[in-house]
Design an enzyme around this catalytic site. Sequence first.
Site, PDB file in Angstrom:
ATOM      1  N   SER A  53      -1.031   4.440  -5.764  1.00  0.00           N
ATOM      2  CA  SER A  53      -1.106   4.030  -4.476  1.00  0.00           C
ATOM      3  C   SER A  53      -1.845   4.996  -3.428  1.00  0.00           C
ATOM      4  O   SER A  53      -2.424   4.869  -2.400  1.00  0.00           O
ATOM      5  CB  SER A  53       0.264   3.813  -3.766  1.00  0.00           C
ATOM      6  OG  SER A  53       0.883   2.607  -4.306  1.00  0.00           O
ATOM      7  N   GLY A 235       0.463  -0.433  -4.419  1.00  0.00           N
ATOM      8  CA  GLY A 235      -0.939  -0.323  -4.820  1.00  0.00           C
ATOM      9  C   GLY A 235      -1.771   0.257  -3.445  1.00  0.00           C
ATOM     10  O   GLY A 235      -1.047   0.098  -2.494  1.00  0.00           O
ATOM     11  N   GLY A 237      -5.235   0.420  -0.765  1.00  0.00           N
ATOM     12  CA  GLY A 237      -6.116  -0.328   0.164  1.00  0.00           C
ATOM     13  C   GLY A 237      -5.448  -1.147   1.158  1.00  0.00           C
ATOM     14  O   GLY A 237      -4.179  -0.995   1.383  1.00  0.00           O
ATOM     15  N   CYS A 263       6.111  -2.961  -1.701  1.00  0.00           N
ATOM     16  CA  CYS A 263       4.962  -2.121  -1.257  1.00  0.00           C
ATOM     17  C   CYS A 263       3.750  -2.964  -0.834  1.00  0.00           C
ATOM     18  O   CYS A 263       3.757  -3.771   0.083  1.00  0.00           O
ATOM     19  CB  CYS A 263       4.676  -0.510  -1.962  1.00  0.00           C
ATOM     20  SG  CYS A 263       3.914   0.410  -0.802  1.00  0.00           S
ATOM     21  N   GLN A 267       3.511  -6.700   1.386  1.00  0.00           N
ATOM     22  CA  GLN A 267       2.451  -6.941   2.425  1.00  0.00           C
ATOM     23  C   GLN A 267       1.838  -8.255   1.958  1.00  0.00           C
ATOM     24  O   GLN A 267       1.354  -9.071   2.793  1.00  0.00           O
ATOM     25  CB  GLN A 267       1.354  -5.861   2.463  1.00  0.00           C
ATOM     26  CG  GLN A 267       2.004  -4.520   2.941  1.00  0.00           C
ATOM     27  CD  GLN A 267       1.102  -3.282   2.721  1.00  0.00           C
ATOM     28  OE1 GLN A 267       0.104  -3.483   2.268  1.00  0.00           O
ATOM     29  NE2 GLN A 267       1.972  -2.166   2.769  1.00  0.00           N
ATOM     30  N   ASN A 305       5.631   4.976   0.475  1.00  0.00           N
ATOM     31  CA  ASN A 305       4.069   5.638   0.432  1.00  0.00           C
ATOM     32  C   ASN A 305       3.135   4.239   0.681  1.00  0.00           C
ATOM     33  O   ASN A 305       3.055   3.359  -0.060  1.00  0.00           O
ATOM     34  CB  ASN A 305       3.897   5.904  -0.998  1.00  0.00           C
ATOM     35  CG  ASN A 305       2.312   6.373  -0.995  1.00  0.00           C
ATOM     36  OD1 ASN A 305       1.463   6.538  -0.198  1.00  0.00           O
ATOM     37  ND2 ASN A 305       1.641   6.318  -2.482  1.00  0.00           N
ATOM     38  N   GLY A 307       0.477   2.896   4.285  1.00  0.00           N
ATOM     39  CA  GLY A 307      -0.118   3.265   5.542  1.00  0.00           C
ATOM     40  C   GLY A 307      -0.469   1.907   6.330  1.00  0.00           C
ATOM     41  O   GLY A 307      -1.028   1.841   7.592  1.00  0.00           O
ATOM     42  N   PHE A 308       0.236   0.957   5.603  1.00  0.00           N
ATOM     43  CA  PHE A 308       0.135  -0.693   6.110  1.00  0.00           C
ATOM     44  C   PHE A 308       1.184  -1.095   6.201  1.00  0.00           C
ATOM     45  O   PHE A 308       2.515  -0.821   5.535  1.00  0.00           O
ATOM     46  CB  PHE A 308      -1.140  -1.604   5.371  1.00  0.00           C
ATOM     47  CG  PHE A 308      -2.509  -0.935   5.771  1.00  0.00           C
ATOM     48  CD1 PHE A 308      -3.306  -1.552   6.473  1.00  0.00           C
ATOM     49  CD2 PHE A 308      -2.868  -0.188   4.598  1.00  0.00           C
ATOM     50  CE1 PHE A 308      -4.696  -1.171   6.503  1.00  0.00           C
ATOM     51  CE2 PHE A 308      -4.241   0.270   4.789  1.00  0.00           C
ATOM     52  CZ  PHE A 308      -4.995  -0.014   5.623  1.00  0.00           C
ATOM     53  N   HIS A 357      10.259   1.947  -2.344  1.00  0.00           N
ATOM     54  CA  HIS A 357      10.077   2.088  -3.774  1.00  0.00           C
ATOM     55  C   HIS A 357      11.185   2.231  -4.481  1.00  0.00           C
ATOM     56  O   HIS A 357      12.074   3.269  -4.421  1.00  0.00           O
ATOM     57  CB  HIS A 357       9.088   3.407  -4.165  1.00  0.00           C
ATOM     58  CG  HIS A 357       7.626   2.982  -3.832  1.00  0.00           C
ATOM     59  ND1 HIS A 357       6.660   2.724  -4.738  1.00  0.00           N
ATOM     60  CD2 HIS A 357       7.031   3.256  -2.531  1.00  0.00           C
ATOM     61  CE1 HIS A 357       5.879   2.547  -4.074  1.00  0.00           C
ATOM     62  NE2 HIS A 357       5.663   2.862  -2.885  1.00  0.00           N
ATOM     63  N   GLU A 359      12.236   2.009  -7.473  1.00  0.00           N
ATOM     64  CA  GLU A 359      12.005   2.514  -9.023  1.00  0.00           C
ATOM     65  C   GLU A 359      12.351   4.127  -8.578  1.00  0.00           C
ATOM     66  O   GLU A 359      12.757   4.932  -9.804  1.00  0.00           O
ATOM     67  CB  GLU A 359      10.794   2.358  -9.520  1.00  0.00           C
ATOM     68  CG  GLU A 359       9.405   3.299  -8.883  1.00  0.00           C
ATOM     69  CD  GLU A 359       9.168   2.799  -7.694  1.00  0.00           C
ATOM     70  OE1 GLU A 359       8.576   3.685  -6.994  1.00  0.00           O
ATOM     71  OE2 GLU A 359       9.338   1.639  -7.227  1.00  0.00           O
TER      72      GLU A 359
END
Length: 386
Positions: A53, A235, A237, A263, A267, A305, A307-308, A357, A359
């Site tokens: 990510s 992931g 992007g 994550c 989205q 983690n 950013g969107f 997350h 995990e």
Amino acid sequence: MNTTTTTREPAVLVLEDGRTFTGRAFGHQGETVGEAVFCTAMTGYQETLTDPSYHRQVVVMTSPHVGNTGWNDEDDESSRIWVSGFVVRDPALRPSSWRSRRTLEDELDAQGVVGICDIDTRALTRHLRERGAMRVGIFSGDDARMPAEHLLERVTSAPLMEGSALAQEVSTDETYVVEAVGEKRFTVAAVDLGIKSMTPQQMAERGIEVHVLPATATAEDIRAVEPDGVFFSNGPGDPATADHEVGVLREVLADGIPFFGICFGNQLFGRALGFGTYKLKYGHRGVNQPVMDRTTSKVEVTAHNHGFAVNAPLDRDTDTEFGSARVSHVCLNDDVVEGLELRSATGALTGFSVQYHPEAAAGPHDAAYLFDRFVTLLETNQKVNA
């Protein structure tokens, strides 16, 4: 490598708004560009560095001492380091851990990761909090001696994170299987958008045989696995670019296959349900983020983690073509959506996702129950269809 501060080559960090920080080379020497983000974790730097990510991002560690536990052969979350660059204040002089096999700096150098140390990471973090995540370059050795305007031009010519489709760059090329530990109970098709190795392991420990598929997988590829459930991973992007993956997920939901996402998967779940996504000012990254489960009102300390985020209403349920959707988890720092649930007309859970997350690699274990919730969803669906 293990160079001391007195013999390190000069290095400079250049932000796209023109602010610069001078320091010393750490890891590989040369130049790198990416999006500057900061991580508030005080531990787990190995898992952070190998998390797909973080592809195309330069990670600033807010913890001042980094590298104390060295680098081992067990904690990698993928086959390589994915960050574009690494920023620390005080690198450890030597590792101190019985699990360590080599130093952090040796591993960074071996994998060609350019870093910088001996800079004021507190000032840099405050700058990013105030101005937002932005493009950055790290230049060391001979590259650090180039004219400032030339370095800034290299930074501003780098691509923005918004509009970047990166999942297929970090995904597996071929399908592979993680066998269930003990008796096999279920089969799950996991679409790898940048999956961390601990995720299929957590499922395997619960009796799930996990078929990990490339990000390019189609709905037909998923159906060929004959899965009891489908999982979309974390992931990198911009989720707004993932039209193929969203289209596949919509077919999965139309087929009535139980779904779980983490994550980036959260989205894309939001997009499949008709919600929009947006870029956060500086994102959430660390292993100390408070999230509330709105069903139980329980507060969890979680690993983040991203950013969107998903733009979904907190105050009401939303009718979609697949059922009723609601926000299930929310970040207590800023009310960002941290989870979604989808229920059928009868109120039965058919899919869910979280932005963080569970995990816990690295991170707290407060949210590990979500894998058990997925197992319960698979059990319930299996009984209904028996």
